[in-house]
Design a protein around this motif. Structure first.
Motif, PDB file in Angstrom:
ATOM      1  N   LEU A 136      -9.295  -1.506   6.320  1.00  0.00           N
ATOM      2  CA  LEU A 136      -9.007  -1.345   7.749  1.00  0.00           C
ATOM      3  C   LEU A 136      -7.756  -0.508   7.977  1.00  0.00           C
ATOM      4  O   LEU A 136      -7.686   0.282   8.934  1.00  0.00           O
ATOM      5  N   MET A 137      -6.739  -0.667   7.121  1.00  0.00           N
ATOM      6  CA  MET A 137      -5.521   0.134   7.233  1.00  0.00           C
ATOM      7  C   MET A 137      -5.798   1.585   6.842  1.00  0.00           C
ATOM      8  O   MET A 137      -5.269   2.526   7.459  1.00  0.00           O
ATOM      9  N   LEU A 138      -6.603   1.777   5.814  1.00  0.00           N
ATOM     10  CA  LEU A 138      -6.931   3.142   5.399  1.00  0.00           C
ATOM     11  C   LEU A 138      -7.707   3.874   6.497  1.00  0.00           C
ATOM     12  O   LEU A 138      -7.547   5.090   6.672  1.00  0.00           O
ATOM     13  N   GLU A 139      -8.546   3.135   7.242  1.00  0.00           N
ATOM     14  CA  GLU A 139      -9.260   3.750   8.362  1.00  0.00           C
ATOM     15  C   GLU A 139      -8.266   4.204   9.437  1.00  0.00           C
ATOM     16  O   GLU A 139      -8.404   5.306  10.003  1.00  0.00           O
ATOM     17  N   ARG A 140      -7.289   3.358   9.729  1.00  0.00           N
ATOM     18  CA  ARG A 140      -6.266   3.739  10.710  1.00  0.00           C
ATOM     19  C   ARG A 140      -5.472   4.954  10.221  1.00  0.00           C
ATOM     20  O   ARG A 140      -5.150   5.848  11.008  1.00  0.00           O
ATOM     21  N   PHE A 141      -5.158   4.949   8.934  1.00  0.00           N
ATOM     22  CA  PHE A 141      -4.415   6.082   8.389  1.00  0.00           C
ATOM     23  C   PHE A 141      -5.239   7.365   8.477  1.00  0.00           C
ATOM     24  O   PHE A 141      -4.715   8.428   8.857  1.00  0.00           O
ATOM     25  N   ALA A 142      -6.512   7.290   8.123  1.00  0.00           N
ATOM     26  CA  ALA A 142      -7.368   8.476   8.145  1.00  0.00           C
ATOM     27  C   ALA A 142      -7.456   9.072   9.548  1.00  0.00           C
ATOM     28  O   ALA A 142      -7.496  10.298   9.722  1.00  0.00           O
ATOM     29  N   GLU A 143      -7.477   8.199  10.547  1.00  0.00           N
ATOM     30  CA  GLU A 143      -7.541   8.688  11.933  1.00  0.00           C
ATOM     31  C   GLU A 143      -6.299   9.504  12.282  1.00  0.00           C
ATOM     32  O   GLU A 143      -6.397  10.542  12.956  1.00  0.00           O
TER      33      GLU A 143
ATOM     34  N   HIS B 234       6.425  13.158   0.734  1.00  0.00           N
ATOM     35  CA  HIS B 234       5.175  13.648   1.300  1.00  0.00           C
ATOM     36  C   HIS B 234       5.085  13.189   2.755  1.00  0.00           C
ATOM     37  O   HIS B 234       5.474  12.059   3.081  1.00  0.00           O
ATOM     38  N   PRO B 235       4.568  14.021   3.656  1.00  0.00           N
ATOM     39  CA  PRO B 235       4.448  13.607   5.065  1.00  0.00           C
ATOM     40  C   PRO B 235       3.650  12.328   5.254  1.00  0.00           C
ATOM     41  O   PRO B 235       3.828  11.621   6.251  1.00  0.00           O
ATOM     42  N   TRP B 236       2.789  12.008   4.310  1.00  0.00           N
ATOM     43  CA  TRP B 236       1.986  10.791   4.441  1.00  0.00           C
ATOM     44  C   TRP B 236       2.839   9.523   4.379  1.00  0.00           C
ATOM     45  O   TRP B 236       2.415   8.473   4.856  1.00  0.00           O
ATOM     46  N   ARG B 237       4.021   9.611   3.759  1.00  0.00           N
ATOM     47  CA  ARG B 237       4.839   8.405   3.682  1.00  0.00           C
ATOM     48  C   ARG B 237       5.221   7.937   5.086  1.00  0.00           C
ATOM     49  O   ARG B 237       5.043   6.763   5.431  1.00  0.00           O
ATOM     50  N   ALA B 238       5.746   8.840   5.888  1.00  0.00           N
ATOM     51  CA  ALA B 238       6.121   8.482   7.262  1.00  0.00           C
ATOM     52  C   ALA B 238       4.886   8.115   8.084  1.00  0.00           C
ATOM     53  O   ALA B 238       4.945   7.243   8.959  1.00  0.00           O
ATOM     54  N   LEU B 239       3.763   8.756   7.799  1.00  0.00           N
ATOM     55  CA  LEU B 239       2.535   8.474   8.535  1.00  0.00           C
ATOM     56  C   LEU B 239       2.034   7.061   8.232  1.00  0.00           C
ATOM     57  O   LEU B 239       1.622   6.326   9.142  1.00  0.00           O
ATOM     58  N   LEU B 240       2.083   6.651   6.959  1.00  0.00           N
ATOM     59  CA  LEU B 240       1.665   5.294   6.616  1.00  0.00           C
ATOM     60  C   LEU B 240       2.615   4.270   7.233  1.00  0.00           C
ATOM     61  O   LEU B 240       2.171   3.227   7.736  1.00  0.00           O
ATOM     62  N   GLN B 241       3.905   4.572   7.221  1.00  0.00           N
ATOM     63  CA  GLN B 241       4.848   3.660   7.863  1.00  0.00           C
ATOM     64  C   GLN B 241       4.548   3.532   9.355  1.00  0.00           C
ATOM     65  O   GLN B 241       4.692   2.454   9.928  1.00  0.00           O
ATOM     66  N   GLN B 242       4.120   4.606   9.984  1.00  0.00           N
ATOM     67  CA  GLN B 242       3.742   4.544  11.396  1.00  0.00           C
ATOM     68  C   GLN B 242       2.529   3.642  11.590  1.00  0.00           C
ATOM     69  O   GLN B 242       2.477   2.848  12.546  1.00  0.00           O
ATOM     70  N   VAL B 243       1.559   3.737  10.679  1.00  0.00           N
ATOM     71  CA  VAL B 243       0.375   2.882  10.756  1.00  0.00           C
ATOM     72  C   VAL B 243       0.775   1.422  10.629  1.00  0.00           C
ATOM     73  O   VAL B 243       0.351   0.564  11.419  1.00  0.00           O
ATOM     74  N   TRP B 244       1.581   1.116   9.637  1.00  0.00           N
ATOM     75  CA  TRP B 244       2.024  -0.272   9.429  1.00  0.00           C
ATOM     76  C   TRP B 244       2.832  -0.778  10.613  1.00  0.00           C
ATOM     77  O   TRP B 244       2.647  -1.904  11.082  1.00  0.00           O
ATOM     78  N   ARG B 245       3.749   0.060  11.095  1.00  0.00           N
ATOM     79  CA  ARG B 245       4.617  -0.344  12.207  1.00  0.00           C
ATOM     80  C   ARG B 245       3.776  -0.633  13.453  1.00  0.00           C
ATOM     81  O   ARG B 245       3.989  -1.637  14.139  1.00  0.00           O
TER      82      ARG B 245
ATOM     83  N   PRO C 223      16.569  -6.078   4.491  1.00  0.00           N
ATOM     84  CA  PRO C 223      16.415  -4.880   5.333  1.00  0.00           C
ATOM     85  C   PRO C 223      15.939  -3.655   4.562  1.00  0.00           C
ATOM     86  O   PRO C 223      15.179  -2.842   5.094  1.00  0.00           O
ATOM     87  N   GLY C 224      16.389  -3.488   3.298  1.00  0.00           N
ATOM     88  CA  GLY C 224      15.950  -2.331   2.529  1.00  0.00           C
ATOM     89  C   GLY C 224      14.459  -2.313   2.305  1.00  0.00           C
ATOM     90  O   GLY C 224      13.830  -1.245   2.298  1.00  0.00           O
ATOM     91  N   THR C 225      13.851  -3.490   2.123  1.00  0.00           N
ATOM     92  CA  THR C 225      12.404  -3.556   1.934  1.00  0.00           C
ATOM     93  C   THR C 225      11.683  -3.386   3.262  1.00  0.00           C
ATOM     94  O   THR C 225      10.613  -2.773   3.322  1.00  0.00           O
ATOM     95  N   HIS C 226      12.234  -3.931   4.338  1.00  0.00           N
ATOM     96  CA  HIS C 226      11.637  -3.689   5.654  1.00  0.00           C
ATOM     97  C   HIS C 226      11.646  -2.195   5.986  1.00  0.00           C
ATOM     98  O   HIS C 226      10.763  -1.710   6.710  1.00  0.00           O
ATOM     99  N   SER C 227      12.624  -1.461   5.473  1.00  0.00           N
ATOM    100  CA  SER C 227      12.640  -0.016   5.699  1.00  0.00           C
ATOM    101  C   SER C 227      11.451   0.657   5.035  1.00  0.00           C
ATOM    102  O   SER C 227      10.882   1.609   5.582  1.00  0.00           O
ATOM    103  N   VAL C 228      11.050   0.174   3.860  1.00  0.00           N
ATOM    104  CA  VAL C 228       9.859   0.715   3.199  1.00  0.00           C
ATOM    105  C   VAL C 228       8.637   0.514   4.084  1.00  0.00           C
ATOM    106  O   VAL C 228       7.737   1.357   4.145  1.00  0.00           O
ATOM    107  N   GLU C 229       8.610  -0.613   4.796  1.00  0.00           N
ATOM    108  CA  GLU C 229       7.493  -0.906   5.691  1.00  0.00           C
ATOM    109  C   GLU C 229       7.518  -0.077   6.977  1.00  0.00           C
ATOM    110  O   GLU C 229       6.567  -0.122   7.759  1.00  0.00           O
ATOM    111  N   GLY C 230       8.641   0.628   7.212  1.00  0.00           N
ATOM    112  CA  GLY C 230       8.752   1.403   8.441  1.00  0.00           C
ATOM    113  C   GLY C 230       9.125   0.579   9.653  1.00  0.00           C
ATOM    114  O   GLY C 230       8.858   0.975  10.792  1.00  0.00           O
TER     115      GLY C 230
END
Length: 663
Positions: free
Chosen positions: A160-167, A189-200, A231-238
């Motif tokens: 389900l997360m990968l579907e959101r990311f693909a969109e 890679h730009p995908w890092r910030a994009l995945l964090q946006q999906v998670w956030r 907080p450092g790990t929450h930053s990985v989550e975006g």
């Protein structure tokens, strides 16, 4: 105003009236004003409750709440799970889409934040219990992507997360390809910030749904609270801290329960991490959110954590601006508060010192050497490990290095001296870096190497040409010791400081005008390279550079403290601003600004008694002190004027705090 105690208590699903009556008497005897009820927690957790199991929990809770309120206690609720803490052999029975880790491992009882069925369950669960009118309904710290055992790192890679990311990405992406891209070395890679946006986004959606359900269920009487992790790990989550608390807010109010202390007994020097965890979360949390830090204990008995340590962490929480103390001090599986009078005695004996701290003039800000904090740092770091854990960057090790040497720190970004260690040097743009270099700035070897690569060597006065570990040393090698060079002003120090256990050192090439304070030598005393350098640049800034890449792992010593303190004073220039603490190992300071002046609290992190000495900057006004010994009432403490500062006349005991107030 007296300190507020909030006691967390595991409610068993039987005989709730007896449990609540015993608990009410315990709370009144121990001067506790609120009970935070736990439901189906730890040993009694059998998966996300629903149907008859949830009905039984609701009836049990309603009975207990009535008894507790009748006795005059406030009541909050702490459901044990949102997405789920860890499988621990449990099998999900609700058909939730499970969390999936970066390596493809799949949970059996932990739900994806993108799962519609889980979202319906969690909002209905919170909305139903909100009908009982609790002050706060808490979200546990499993409201996160990381640390969902047995998953590697955590979840967030479900279909389900990968579907959101693909969109968002505009193309289908496999989990393997996505993980490889976001953890690849080099430019992120730009995908890092994009995945964090999906998670956030997914997390914020759930937070908003929960707030709406609780507001409706309680008729606006209840609020939501959030426990946070590192907080450092929450930053990985975006994580966007302000947006998350805004999503959780009901009528503009939300509560925060920051994790900050060890779960079991640890050496007193670890108070440095507690002081910093409270400070960094203060900087990330919106100012309007109420702060109720949790005093951790695992596995929830007095055999896990001593009363002395518990008290010292409660004092740290109060100094860190706690609005209440969230107490996790009774055995979670006990069900019998009356069988633990020792816990009540701990809380009664703690209150005088905590009330003293609560009545101090409120801090208007923290002071000290600045450790810049930003929530999006993980989007910028460059991993060398190929794992999500390699994206974590945290000023915590730098805070340990400074605090344990008696140097106060702040998460404020306007400090006259700042410290930038490790991969965090990637987190700031060129303009921000230039601004730091225009003041006082301390760099470790990793940060110096990064800023050299980014073209700032001229302003640092040093080029860091390489970072070399034991397995990649050029001649000569291996590095072993650091020699303080003559003429620097450190007469009387030992011949050498050790760098023997550093994982790597930076090769520093000083420019003209840079002063080399120490040189690194091999075990055969051959020169290896510069160890510590200082430089005043064309911007008027002062820069200190360490070859060490993990300064917090350098052996602590009186000589190491003397060199660090001298470097801080150099970086301050002609206007020293910070008190520096000596007088014993691991004297850990907390410095605050108050409406009437300043407030310095010093904890003794060493088992040996110590008499703190405070090197005060010129212009500091008269001061008076109070000694807070563990579990003892506050006592006036005498201070003696000493050259350049003041010294305590009486020893400060292990994990005690000396509070100095000055104009």
């Amino acid at each position: 105003m007296p300190v507020r105690y909030h006691l967390r208590f595991q409610l068993h699903p039987d005989d709730a009236v007896r449990q609540a009556a015993e608990l009410a008497k315990f709370c009144h005897d121990a001067t506790i004003g609120e009970v935070v009820l736990l439901l189906a927690a730890e040993e009694f957790y059998d998966g996300h409750p629903a149907g008859a199991a949830e009905d039984r929990l609701y009836a049990t809770t309603a009975e207990a709440v009535a008894v507790l309120r009748e006795s005059g206690l406030e009541v909050s609720l702490n459901p044990w799970v949102t997405s789920g803490h860890g499988d621990r052999g449990r099998q999900g029975r609700h058909g939730f889409a499970p969390m999936v880790g970066p390596d493809g491992s799949t949970a059996t009882d932990q739900a994806s934040f993108a799962c519609p069925r889980w979202r319906s369950w969690v909002t209905a669960h919170y909305g139903r219990f909100a009908q009982l009118g609790f002050r706060v309904l808490w979200l546990e710290d499993d409201f996160r992507y990381h640390n969902h055992a047995p998953l590697t790192w955590g979840g967030g890679f479900e279909p389900l997360m990968l579907e959101r990311f693909a969109e968002l990405a505009g193309e289908p992406v496999t989990r393997e390809r996505l993980v490889a891209a976001i953890t690849a070395p080099g430019t992120p890679h730009p995908w890092r910030a994009l995945l964090q946006q999906v998670w956030r986004t997914a997390q914020l959606e759930v937070a908003g749904q929960l707030a709406a359900a609780v507001a409706e269920g309680s008729g606006g009487r209840s609020r939501l609270g959030l426990m946070s992790s590192r907080p450092g790990t929450h930053s990985v989550e975006g994580r966007d801290w302000t947006a998350l608390f805004e999503a959780l807010a009901i009528d503009g109010e939300a509560y925060h329960r920051p994790h900050f202390a060890a779960y079991s007994d640890t050496p007193g020097r670890t108070l440095s991490r507690s002081v910093w965890m409270l400070e960094t979360q203060r900087a990330l949390r919106p100012a309007w959110a109420r702060n109720e830090p949790e005093i951790e204990n695992w596995t929830h008995t007095s055999w896990s954590k001593s009363d002395t340590q518990t008290w010292s962490e409660m004092a740290a929480a109060q100094l860190g601006g706690a609005d209440a103390q969230f107490l996790n001090v009774l055995p979670m599986h006990c069900g019998r508060a009356d069988r633990h009078p020792r816990v009540g005695e701990l809380l009664r004996r703690s209150r005088p010192a905590l009330d003293f701290l609560a009545d101090l003039p409120p801090a208007t800000g923290t002071l000290g050497v600045g450790l810049p904090v930003r929530e999006d740092q993980a989007a910028h770091v460059r991993t060398t490990t190929g794992s999500l854990a390699g994206l974590e960057a945290d000023p915590g090790p730098a805070a340990d290095f400074l605090l344990r040497y008696g140097v106060p720190v702040t998460a404020g970004d306007d400090a006259p001296v700042r410290v930038l260690f490790g991969q965090l040097a990637w987190a700031y743009d060129d303009e921000e870096v230039r601004r730091m270099l225009g003041g006082g700035l301390l760099l470790d070897g990793v940060a110096a190497r990064i800023l050299t690569e980014r073209g700032f060597a001229e302003l640092m006065g040093v080029s860091a040409t390489a970072v070399e570990g034991r397995g990649a040393l050029t001649e000569p090698g291996p590095y072993a010791v650091e020699q303080v060079l003559p003429g620097i002003g450190f007469d009387g120090l030992d011949d050498y400081l050790s760098v023997n256990v550093q994982p790597a050192l930076a090769r520093l090439r000083p420019a003209d005008g840079a002063r080399v304070w120490t040189q690194v030598l091999t075990a055969g005393l051959e020169p290896w390279g510069a160890g510590r350098c200082v430089f005043t640049n064309s911007l008027g800034g002062r820069v200190g550079v360490l070859a060490a890449t993990a300064p917090e792992q350098l052996p602590y010593s009186d000589d190491g403290q003397a060199v660090l303190h001298a470097m801080i004073r150099y970086l301050e220039g002609d206007s020293p601003a910070f008190p520096l603490i000596t007088g014993g190992p691991h004297l850990i300071p907390h410095l605050a600004r108050t409406p009437t002046g300043w407030q310095l609290a010093v904890a003794n992190g060493s088992p040996d008694p110590a008499q703190p000495r405070v090197d005060l900057p010129s212009g500091a006004g008269a001061a008076h002190a109070t000694l807070l010994a563990p579990l003892q009432p506050p006592a006036a403490a005498a201070l003696t004027a000493a050259a350049g500062g003041i010294a305590a006349d009486e020893p400060l005991p292990y994990r005690g705090w000396l509070v100095i107030e000055g104009a």
